[in-house]
Scaffold this active site. Structure first.
Site, PDB file in Angstrom:
ATOM      1  N   HIS A  37       0.827  -1.212   0.000  1.00  0.00           N
ATOM      2  CA  HIS A  37       0.000   0.000   0.000  1.00  0.00           C
ATOM      3  C   HIS A  37       0.861   1.262   0.000  1.00  0.00           C
ATOM      4  CE1 HIS A  37      -3.999  -1.791   0.142  1.00  0.00           C
ATOM      5  NE2 HIS A  37      -3.448  -2.733   0.879  1.00  0.00           N
ATOM      6  N   ASP A  39       2.459   1.984  -3.178  1.00  0.00           N
ATOM      7  CA  ASP A  39       2.699   2.348  -4.589  1.00  0.00           C
ATOM      8  C   ASP A  39       1.796   3.474  -5.086  1.00  0.00           C
ATOM      9  OD1 ASP A  39       0.388   0.749  -4.739  1.00  0.00           O
ATOM     10  OD2 ASP A  39       1.024  -0.279  -6.571  1.00  0.00           O
ATOM     11  N   SER A  70     -11.866 -18.975 -22.374  1.00  0.00           N
ATOM     12  CA  SER A  70     -10.912 -19.281 -21.314  1.00  0.00           C
ATOM     13  C   SER A  70     -11.143 -20.706 -20.862  1.00  0.00           C
ATOM     14  CB  SER A  70     -11.131 -18.323 -20.137  1.00  0.00           C
ATOM     15  OG  SER A  70     -10.514 -18.839 -18.980  1.00  0.00           O
ATOM     16  N   SER A 128      -2.269 -11.113  -8.172  1.00  0.00           N
ATOM     17  CA  SER A 128      -2.328 -10.316  -9.404  1.00  0.00           C
ATOM     18  C   SER A 128      -2.791 -11.071 -10.630  1.00  0.00           C
ATOM     19  CB  SER A 128      -0.971  -9.696  -9.716  1.00  0.00           C
ATOM     20  OG  SER A 128      -0.727  -8.671  -8.836  1.00  0.00           O
ATOM     21  N   SER A 130      -5.389 -10.307 -12.175  1.00  0.00           N
ATOM     22  CA  SER A 130      -5.919  -9.310 -13.122  1.00  0.00           C
ATOM     23  C   SER A 130      -4.802  -8.587 -13.865  1.00  0.00           C
ATOM     24  CB  SER A 130      -6.862  -8.328 -12.428  1.00  0.00           C
ATOM     25  OG  SER A 130      -6.197  -7.625 -11.423  1.00  0.00           O
ATOM     26  N   ASP A 174       1.679  -3.965  -9.525  1.00  0.00           N
ATOM     27  CA  ASP A 174       1.380  -5.294 -10.074  1.00  0.00           C
ATOM     28  C   ASP A 174       1.745  -5.375 -11.558  1.00  0.00           C
ATOM     29  OD1 ASP A 174       0.343  -5.521  -7.585  1.00  0.00           O
ATOM     30  OD2 ASP A 174      -1.755  -5.627  -8.207  1.00  0.00           O
TER      31      ASP A 174
HETATM   32  C1  GLA Z   1      -3.020  -4.269  -5.086  1.00  0.00           C
HETATM   33  C2  GLA Z   1      -2.810  -3.131  -6.073  1.00  0.00           C
HETATM   34  C3  GLA Z   1      -1.362  -2.631  -6.024  1.00  0.00           C
HETATM   35  C4  GLA Z   1      -0.923  -2.318  -4.599  1.00  0.00           C
HETATM   36  C5  GLA Z   1      -1.289  -3.466  -3.653  1.00  0.00           C
HETATM   37  C6  GLA Z   1      -1.038  -3.120  -2.214  1.00  0.00           C
HETATM   38  O1  GLA Z   1      -2.288  -5.379  -5.464  1.00  0.00           O
HETATM   39  O2  GLA Z   1      -3.116  -3.538  -7.381  1.00  0.00           O
HETATM   40  O3  GLA Z   1      -1.220  -1.488  -6.860  1.00  0.00           O
HETATM   41  O4  GLA Z   1      -1.460  -1.110  -4.161  1.00  0.00           O
HETATM   42  O5  GLA Z   1      -2.635  -3.868  -3.777  1.00  0.00           O
HETATM   43  O6  GLA Z   1       0.322  -2.901  -1.994  1.00  0.00           O
END
Ligand code: GLA
Length: 394
Positions: A37, A39, A70, A128, A130, A174
């Site tokens: 948290h 970025d 998919s 991640s 997405s 991400d």
């Molecule tokens: C998600 C968001 C990132 C980052 C994290 C927390 O993965 O996509 O951009 O903010 O949460 O660090």
């Protein structure tokens, strides 16, 4: 590892043939080692790419149509290049659709495509999935169009899609990690300057173990946006008296007493405090890794979880229960939640000889505490998005 041959065969039976070349791309998921948290607050992050991710088989079409399928979902989605708007009923298809729209807006010449995806990341695990489907679509379509767009630009394009098309105000971590990480390395990224360093993951007899709470991250997106808004409000209050401060990451721990007064709200102050202390922990962790001091690295991870639990409040019962169980295992030198939080996964640094005991003990305690069964994944740091060369004609 996905069975690539089976995926190609599946592609051939799903779509009718044409004379274009069929190509295969892969984008990984990511695990963030520390720097959570931060970025979207101009701070530091330290993620690595995984070897699980999203495979994409793609073949160009000339008729302006996109047909998406998919192996993970029953639903197939079709749309024309003239109708690239978000539709709830298109469900998972909105991610690639949003990317196509961003690429069209960036004047990348796309004519249409048949696409088959296969994801090997559990959805909603905070690894991640997405960014992985977004980056594989962007990278693959840019390659098909021979467009010269850098990986950094593609990561920014994917972030824009997530922010504007999906409506999650995520930062750049991400997409950047999925796009640019290197095998056996983590990326140390300053999200303010976008200066990045590849740091070798020399773990001296330790393994990175990811544990999935297997709790779906309900409400995660709205809570995520709420945290981001809280940080913006804290920053605005600070800027009234300190106009030269551009982001929360411009501040240091020494300034905490000053900003506590300026923010004048206990909860908002804790949000800002997390960001400021997390940047310090991330820098210390990176230095510890470079110095081969895994114990110190582990201590920073533990400090990170405590701050995310108490100050940022994004953990929850399941993540905290894993954290408590993991800390007690002999040979676990550090552990923390990873990703956005509110469910998802923890990342732990465990001595190789303790990995089996770690899984046994944590599974038992976590099941007793929550009634859920966790899953474990031993992480190998892989490469960012790339094409997998195959001589296949469609
Ligand atoms: C998600 C968001 C990132 C980052 C994290 C927390 O993965 O996509 O951009 O903010 O949460 O660090």
């Amino acid at each position: 590892m996905s069975n690539q041959q089976a995926l190609l065969e599946q592609f051939q039976v799903t779509f009718s043939p044409n004379d274009k070349k069929t190509r295969l791309f892969f984008a990984p998921g990511r695990v963030n080692l520390i720097g959570e948290h931060t970025d979207y607050n101009g701070g530091y992050v330290f993620p690595a790419a995984l070897t699980i991710g999203t495979y994409m088989v793609i073949r160009e079409r000339e008729d302006g149509m996109f047909h998406l399928a998919s192996t993970n979902f029953e639903q197939k989605i079709s749309f024309s290049i003239e109708e690239l708007s978000y539709k709830t009923e298109d469900d998972w298809g909105n991610y690639p659709k949003g990317i196509i729209r961003e690429l069209v807006d960036a004047h990348v010449s796309i004519k249409g495509a048949d696409i088959l995806f296969e994801g090997t990341i559990p959805n909603g695990a905070g690894l991640s999935s997405s960014a992985s489907i977004g980056m594989v679509t962007a990278f693959g379509l840019a390659a098909l169009a021979n467009a010269s767009i850098s990986r950094v630009e593609l990561a920014k394009l994917c972030q824009r899609m997530e922010n504007h098309f999906i409506g999650v105000n995520s930062g750049i971590m991400d997409q950047y990690a999925v796009g640019l990480c290197k095998e056996k390395h983590a990326i140390y990224l300053n999200t303010m300057t976008m200066h990045a360093e590849d740091v070798p993951l020399e773990l001296h007899g330790h393994k990175i173990v990811i544990t999935n709470t297997n709790k779906r991250r309900g409400l995660a997106d709205s809570k995520y946006n709420e945290r981001r808004a809280e940080c913006e409000e804290a920053l605005a209050r600070i800027q009234k008296e300190m106009p030269s401060v551009q982001t929360l990451s411009d501040l240091t721990e020494l300034e905490l007493p000053t900003i506590e007064n300026l923010i004048a709200d206990e909860c908002l102050f804790r949000r800002a405090k997390h960001v400021i202390t997390e940047n310090k922990r991330t820098n210390d962790a990176k230095e510890a890794l470079e110095a081969g001091d895994l114990q110190l690295f582990g201590q920073q991870m533990i400090g990170s979880h405590v701050s995310l639990r108490d100050d940022y409040e994004v953990t929850g019962k399941e993540l905290d229960s894993l954290f408590d169980a993991q800390r007690q295992v002999n040979g676990c030198v550090g552990t923390r939640m990873t990703g956005a939080g509110f469910g998802g996964c923890t990342v732990s640094l465990v001595k190789e000889e303790a990995v089996l005991a770690f899984q046994d003990e944590v599974k038992h305690k976590y099941e007793v505490e929550t009634g859920l069964v966790p899953t474990f994944y031993i992480c190998e740091a892989g490469n960012g998005v790339h094409e997998i060369q195959m001589e296949v004609q469609g």
